[in-house]
Design an enzyme around this catalytic site. Structure first.
Site, PDB file in Angstrom:
ATOM      1  N   TYR A  32       0.797  -1.227   0.055  1.00 41.06           N
ATOM      2  CA  TYR A  32      -0.006  -0.048  -0.024  1.00 41.06           C
ATOM      3  C   TYR A  32       0.811   1.245  -0.029  1.00 41.06           C
ATOM      4  CZ  TYR A  32       0.710   0.962   5.081  1.00 41.06           C
ATOM      5  OH  TYR A  32       1.334   1.233   6.227  1.00 41.06           O
ATOM      6  N   ARG A 100      -6.626 -20.349  -2.743  1.00 40.28           N
ATOM      7  CA  ARG A 100      -5.675 -20.159  -1.939  1.00 40.28           C
ATOM      8  C   ARG A 100      -4.342 -21.244  -2.089  1.00 40.28           C
ATOM      9  NH1 ARG A 100      -4.083 -21.768   3.276  1.00 40.28           N
ATOM     10  NH2 ARG A 100      -2.918 -19.858   4.517  1.00 40.28           N
ATOM     11  N   HIS A 102      -0.045 -21.040  -1.072  1.00 36.49           N
ATOM     12  CA  HIS A 102       0.894 -20.007  -0.647  1.00 36.49           C
ATOM     13  C   HIS A 102       1.949 -19.599  -1.810  1.00 36.49           C
ATOM     14  CE1 HIS A 102       0.069 -21.556   3.222  1.00 36.49           C
ATOM     15  NE2 HIS A 102       0.933 -20.735   3.889  1.00 36.49           N
ATOM     16  N   LYS A 148       6.416  -1.595   1.951  1.00 32.15           N
ATOM     17  CA  LYS A 148       5.346  -1.320   2.560  1.00 32.15           C
ATOM     18  C   LYS A 148       4.034  -2.206   2.499  1.00 32.15           C
ATOM     19  CE  LYS A 148       3.100   3.253   3.120  1.00 32.15           C
ATOM     20  NZ  LYS A 148       3.033   3.328   4.699  1.00 32.15           N
ATOM     21  N   LEU A 204      10.924   1.646   7.505  1.00 31.69           N
ATOM     22  CA  LEU A 204      10.306   2.117   6.343  1.00 31.69           C
ATOM     23  C   LEU A 204      10.829   3.300   5.917  1.00 31.69           C
ATOM     24  CD1 LEU A 204       7.483   1.506   4.269  1.00 31.69           C
ATOM     25  CD2 LEU A 204       6.826   3.342   5.334  1.00 31.69           C
TER      26      LEU A 204
END
Ligand code: PDD
Length: 281
Positions: A32, A100, A102, A148, A204
């Protein structure tokens, strides 16, 4: 109702839905960005896009973000946020929808792209000048927090601990090094030097952090990037956090003990003035 962006369309928020098989939902497989806009003008968008590209490349999510700046501007306009002093745009990109597993989904799986815009309200100056409190919390995050990632569980738990302690910020500490906040970067003034952790994989690389380092340099203040021991932090003249949704927030008490003289210091004040001024330009 607000208008959001989902996979190329502008929709009322209630009309925007994603699949239960989205890999963001199932696996936190996504990244994000949060970008500020001052009176409708995106601030340092190129920096945010560079960081986004770093995340996409590192995680090998195939998505061309070229249309993102225009989308951000339109989202601000669609939500009548052009006249707001400060607004933020949240953008999330996941590896898309697939049964789903991995490992990565089949080639050609389209990433999910979602964004919303909202106003951001600065604190009253009288409140800001009183300063804020913070607590230290062990950093229990993974080893690549320069990405992020939307996987923010340790950040959530750290900030919840701050809320439950009645303070504004959670300072993450690993091996006696004070790294950053749960959702912001950390600065300390140590012997007059404006100090912050280097941009390694342990923090970050905040866009506000970079901006504040530039502002400090422009004011002729010495700036240094180096790991800061918690012990040093406890004796700092000043501490403050920086971030898109933090701007500059000074800490006057850490773990209940006063920082410096227990008041907002001159460096934080001068930098906050310059920060706001720079966003008006
Ligand atoms: N958080 N460190 C962490 C862990 C962060 O999550 C953030 C941003 C920052 C500051 O980065 P920037 O200056 O680019 O905003 C530092 C965003 C705002 C969030 O999670 O909402």
């Amino acid at each position: 109702m607000s208008t959001v962006y989902l996979n190329g369309r502008y929709l009322p928020k209630d009309g925007a839905t994603i699949s239960v098989e989205d890999r963001g939902f199932l696996l936190s497989d996504g990244i994000y960005e949060v970008t500020p806009a001052y009176r409708g003008r995106l601030f340092r968008m190129e920096h945010h896009m560079r960081r986004l590209q770093h995340g996409l490349d590192t995680l090998r999510i195939e998505f061309d973000p070229a249309a993102m700046p225009e989308m951000h501007t339109r989202l601000i306009a669609e939500n009548a946020l052009d006249t707001e002093e400060v607004a933020i745009v949240y953008l999330q990109i996941t590896r898309g929808v697939a049964p789903r597993t991995h490992h990565f989904p089949p080639a050609g799986t389209q990433p999910t792209v979602y964004a919303f815009a909202q106003a951001f309200h600065r604190p009253e100056m009288a409140r800001w000048e009183q300063g804020y409190e913070a607590i230290t919390v062990p950093d229990e995050r993974w080893a690549r927090v320069d990405i992020k990632s939307i996987g923010l569980l340790p950040n959530v738990l750290a900030q919840q601990a701050a809320v439950e302690a009645g303070v504004a910020d959670a300072l993450l500490v690993r091996e006696d090094v004070a790294l950053e906040g749960s959702h912001n970067n950390l600065f300390a003034v140590l012997d007059g030097v404006v100090t912050t952790h280097p941009a390694t994989q342990r923090i970050l690389h905040g866009i506000a952090r970079e901006y504040v380092m530039e502002l400090a340099g422009a004011q002729g203040l010495p700036v240094e990037e180096r790991p800061i021991l918690l012990e040093e932090i406890r004796g700092a003249e000043e501490i403050f956090f920086t971030g898109t949704t933090t701007e500059i927030r000074p800490t006057v008490r850490l773990d209940g003990e006063p920082v410096g003289e227990g008041k907002v210091g001159p460096v934080a004040k001068a930098l906050y003035e310059a920060f706001k001024e720079g966003t008006r330009a």
